[in-house]
Design a protein around this motif. Structure first.
Motif, PDB file in Angstrom:
ATOM      1  N   ARG A 138       0.813  -1.220   0.000  1.00  0.00           N
ATOM      2  CA  ARG A 138       0.000   0.000   0.000  1.00  0.00           C
ATOM      3  C   ARG A 138       0.852   1.278   0.000  1.00  0.00           C
ATOM      4  O   ARG A 138       0.318   2.381   0.003  1.00  0.00           O
ATOM      5  N   LEU A 139       2.132   1.110   0.029  1.00  0.00           N
ATOM      6  CA  LEU A 139       3.004   2.297   0.022  1.00  0.00           C
ATOM      7  C   LEU A 139       2.985   2.924  -1.373  1.00  0.00           C
ATOM      8  O   LEU A 139       3.329   2.291  -2.361  1.00  0.00           O
ATOM      9  N   ARG A 140       2.538   4.165  -1.440  1.00  0.00           N
ATOM     10  CA  ARG A 140       2.395   4.834  -2.751  1.00  0.00           C
ATOM     11  C   ARG A 140       3.296   6.068  -2.827  1.00  0.00           C
ATOM     12  O   ARG A 140       3.366   6.844  -1.873  1.00  0.00           O
ATOM     13  N   HIS A 141       3.924   6.215  -3.990  1.00  0.00           N
ATOM     14  CA  HIS A 141       4.714   7.440  -4.218  1.00  0.00           C
ATOM     15  C   HIS A 141       3.765   8.525  -4.721  1.00  0.00           C
ATOM     16  O   HIS A 141       3.026   8.332  -5.679  1.00  0.00           O
ATOM     17  N   LEU A 142       3.794   9.718  -4.070  1.00  0.00           N
ATOM     18  CA  LEU A 142       2.798  10.750  -4.373  1.00  0.00           C
ATOM     19  C   LEU A 142       3.368  11.981  -5.068  1.00  0.00           C
ATOM     20  O   LEU A 142       2.633  12.754  -5.660  1.00  0.00           O
ATOM     21  N   GLY A 143       4.637  12.187  -4.966  1.00  0.00           N
ATOM     22  CA  GLY A 143       5.213  13.401  -5.575  1.00  0.00           C
ATOM     23  C   GLY A 143       6.487  13.790  -4.859  1.00  0.00           C
ATOM     24  O   GLY A 143       7.090  12.973  -4.160  1.00  0.00           O
ATOM     25  N   GLN A 144       6.886  15.024  -5.032  1.00  0.00           N
ATOM     26  CA  GLN A 144       8.103  15.461  -4.342  1.00  0.00           C
ATOM     27  C   GLN A 144       8.008  16.913  -3.908  1.00  0.00           C
ATOM     28  O   GLN A 144       7.257  17.710  -4.474  1.00  0.00           O
ATOM     29  N   VAL A 145       8.769  17.224  -2.879  1.00  0.00           N
ATOM     30  CA  VAL A 145       8.872  18.592  -2.362  1.00  0.00           C
ATOM     31  C   VAL A 145      10.352  18.949  -2.350  1.00  0.00           C
ATOM     32  O   VAL A 145      11.173  18.168  -1.878  1.00  0.00           O
ATOM     33  N   ILE A 146      10.682  20.117  -2.893  1.00  0.00           N
ATOM     34  CA  ILE A 146      12.079  20.570  -2.849  1.00  0.00           C
ATOM     35  C   ILE A 146      12.156  21.760  -1.900  1.00  0.00           C
ATOM     36  O   ILE A 146      11.442  22.746  -2.070  1.00  0.00           O
ATOM     37  N   HIS A 147      12.987  21.640  -0.892  1.00  0.00           N
ATOM     38  CA  HIS A 147      13.151  22.740   0.067  1.00  0.00           C
ATOM     39  C   HIS A 147      14.623  23.142   0.099  1.00  0.00           C
ATOM     40  O   HIS A 147      15.497  22.312   0.289  1.00  0.00           O
ATOM     41  N   THR A 148      14.859  24.436  -0.078  1.00  0.00           N
ATOM     42  CA  THR A 148      16.236  24.921  -0.034  1.00  0.00           C
ATOM     43  C   THR A 148      16.505  25.594   1.300  1.00  0.00           C
ATOM     44  O   THR A 148      15.897  26.618   1.620  1.00  0.00           O
ATOM     45  N   PHE A 149      17.362  24.976   2.088  1.00  0.00           N
ATOM     46  CA  PHE A 149      17.842  25.614   3.311  1.00  0.00           C
ATOM     47  C   PHE A 149      19.037  26.473   2.918  1.00  0.00           C
ATOM     48  O   PHE A 149      19.421  26.514   1.750  1.00  0.00           O
ATOM     49  N   SER A 150      19.661  27.143   3.875  1.00  0.00           N
ATOM     50  CA  SER A 150      20.771  28.019   3.501  1.00  0.00           C
ATOM     51  C   SER A 150      21.913  27.246   2.856  1.00  0.00           C
ATOM     52  O   SER A 150      22.566  27.733   1.956  1.00  0.00           O
ATOM     53  N   HIS A 151      22.154  26.024   3.285  1.00  0.00           N
ATOM     54  CA  HIS A 151      23.312  25.292   2.771  1.00  0.00           C
ATOM     55  C   HIS A 151      22.966  23.936   2.191  1.00  0.00           C
ATOM     56  O   HIS A 151      23.852  23.205   1.778  1.00  0.00           O
ATOM     57  N   ILE A 152      21.696  23.586   2.190  1.00  0.00           N
ATOM     58  CA  ILE A 152      21.301  22.274   1.659  1.00  0.00           C
ATOM     59  C   ILE A 152      20.047  22.434   0.792  1.00  0.00           C
ATOM     60  O   ILE A 152      19.090  23.094   1.182  1.00  0.00           O
ATOM     61  N   LYS A 153      20.099  21.818  -0.380  1.00  0.00           N
ATOM     62  CA  LYS A 153      18.885  21.721  -1.194  1.00  0.00           C
ATOM     63  C   LYS A 153      18.371  20.294  -1.036  1.00  0.00           C
ATOM     64  O   LYS A 153      19.007  19.342  -1.495  1.00  0.00           O
TER      65      LYS A 153
END
Ligand code: SF4
Ligand code: ZN
Length: 482
Positions: free
Chosen positions: A368-383
């Motif tokens: 039942r584990l489904r892939h739904l999409g993605q979120v990209i968050h940019t911190f000051s030193h990490i994307k």
């Protein structure tokens, strides 16, 4: 043809030896003395002047310092912004209960580690220092976790009136321009020089106001891209302005350069506070040639698989699982959906995520584990790219035993919990994919940056936090300190 620079009075002839600099610039009896030698704010100038720096970058005498102070303070009294913490003196009631709210209030603002440190500091004051806040920059920095030189000086001068200068990003910009410091402001030598200048300038009668005024000048007038020099109260003392005029004269090739115009030794490479000769003056930048831009490395890219695990048949309605992040590192102490670091290639993401889910909630139906999409968050030193998965538990025995560091929350509880902006976006993706939701037909991608343009509800909560008379009970579910 450019006018020969020999026509101008050069301060490189006045290059200061350390001895000469000490003698000439030692504070006079009428000048503000540094606060008690505490090894922190007000470090002796000797440390700075051992290096080869020109007197051109220092203040000439007490009179010049006095003009700077008076001009800045009278401008500040006229123009200062109406900020919440200036409306009334903030009463720093560092009580444990009050501080329990910190991470919830700051969630989404990007100041996670600062919120946590503030909380730790409050605990130390209450539990180890008998409720007594340290009152000097030196003791604040030495005794309170996470309090650095700037914060210590700001609290000591603004809250307790200690005569100690402070240097933040705005002050760096103002001082580098006022004294035409073109060398790398992040270098040890320049940093020491800036702290020394700040200590020399701070007004002994109004240290807190002076420090706020210097920061305010950098925030509102001496801004990074478009400084408003015509409105600047210290324009007459600004060497960046003088340098702009001189460079314009030189570029015009028609006007004789003024013999009274001072300059340092920007092209000789002898002065360590000037930009190196390899970095020529950029006429298009004007005063924004100062301070030197420090090249920032691009954020490194990381990937995480995260899953919204929901129990639909749980007692009391549907609940979602949140787990607490470790107490150090990125987003320390905040709550998140079970997540695991993965390779961006996508290999083994599902397997790694299922193992993570099972470690928190026991056996789960892998199909039942489904892939739904993605979120990209940019911190000051990490994307950070979150691959968002969802899994609904239904028709099976509800999970009732939860290991430490995990909680099942209702949706309402989730909305007020101490979670990051990224997790809220992850939940949006999950909700958008639920049956019956019109957005559920496509996979989602959300890109967000940690720099925020609009005030968030959290910002309003934070504003309320600075109103000392509001009484609020410590939350039971939403803080890291439970
Ligand atoms: Fe900044 Fe211009 Fe004022 Fe100089 S004159 S301190 S560059 S705003
Ligand atoms: Zn110089």
């Amino acid at each position: 043809m450019k006018k020969p620079r020999a026509a101008m009075r050069s301060c490189c002839r006045k290059q200061a030896s350390s001895k000469e600099g000490r003698k000439k610039h030692a504070p006079s009896s009428s000048q503000a003395k540094p606060s008690a030698p505490d090894g922190l704010a007000g470090r002796p100038e000797e440390v700075v002047l051992q290096a080869s720096v020109s007197l051109y970058h220092l203040f000439r005498d007490t009179a010049e310092v006095t003009v700077f102070r008076e001009s800045l303070l009278s401008w500040y009294n006229r123009e200062k912004r109406d900020l919440p913490w200036r409306r009334q003196r903030v009463r720093w009631t560092w009580t444990g209960g009050r501080m329990l709210e910190v991470n919830q209030l700051w969630a989404g603002l990007g100041y996670y580690s600062r919120g946590r440190r503030l909380q730790e500091g409050a605990r130390k004051v209450v539990e180890e220092l008998g409720g007594h806040m340290p009152r000097t920059a030196e003791t604040l920095q030495r005794l309170l976790p996470g309090v650095g030189r700037y914060t210590a000086g700001a609290i000591a001068s603004i809250a307790f009136g200690q005569v100690t200068g402070i240097v933040d990003g705005n002050v760096v910009r103002v001082l580098c321009r006022v004294r035409a410091i073109g060398a790398d402001p992040s270098s040890t030598l320049v940093s020491q020089q800036l702290w020394s200048l700040a200590q020399k300038l701070v007004d002994p009668a109004q240290p807190g106001d002076f420090n706020q005024a210097a920061m305010e000048l950098g925030a509102t007038v001496c801004t990074p891209q478009h400084p408003l020099c015509s409105q600047c109260p210290v324009q007459s003392l600004c060497r960046a302005r003088q340098r702009v005029e001189r460079e314009q004269l030189l570029a015009s090739q028609s006007l004789p350069a003024s013999p009274d115009m001072e300059e340092c030794a920007p092209n000789t490479g002898q002065c360590q506070l000037c930009a190196p000769p390899t970095e020529p003056w950029d006429l298009t930048l004007g005063v924004a040639n100062f301070p030197k831009k420090v090249s920032r490395r691009p954020p490194r890219e990381e990937c995480s698989a995260t899953c919204v695990l929901e129990q639909l048949g749980a007692h009391g309605g549907a609940r979602i699982l949140l787990v607490q992040r470790p107490n150090s590192g990125l987003l320390a102490g905040l709550w998140e959906f079970p997540s695991v670091a993965v390779e961006p290639s996508g290999q083994c993401q599902r397997k790694a995520l299922l193992q993570e889910l099972q470690s928190w909630a026991g056996p789960v139906p892998a199909t039942r584990l489904r892939h739904l999409g993605q979120v990209i968050h940019t911190f000051s030193h990490i994307k950070l790219t979150y691959q968002v998965f969802g899994l609904a538990l239904e028709g099976q025995t509800p999970v009732t035993i939860t290991p430490p560091g995990a909680r099942w929350l209702t949706r309402e509880e989730f909305r007020t919990a101490a979670v990051s902006t990224a997790m809220k976006k992850v939940f949006q993706v999950y909700e958008g994919q639920q049956p019956g939701n019109c957005k559920g037909s496509k996979r989602s991608q959300v890109s967000i940056s940690s720099s925020r343009k609009k005030p968030s509800p959290s910002q309003q909560l934070l504003d309320n936090f600075f109103r000392p008379l509001i009484c609020t009970d410590p939350p039971s579910l939403n803080s890291v300190a439970q």
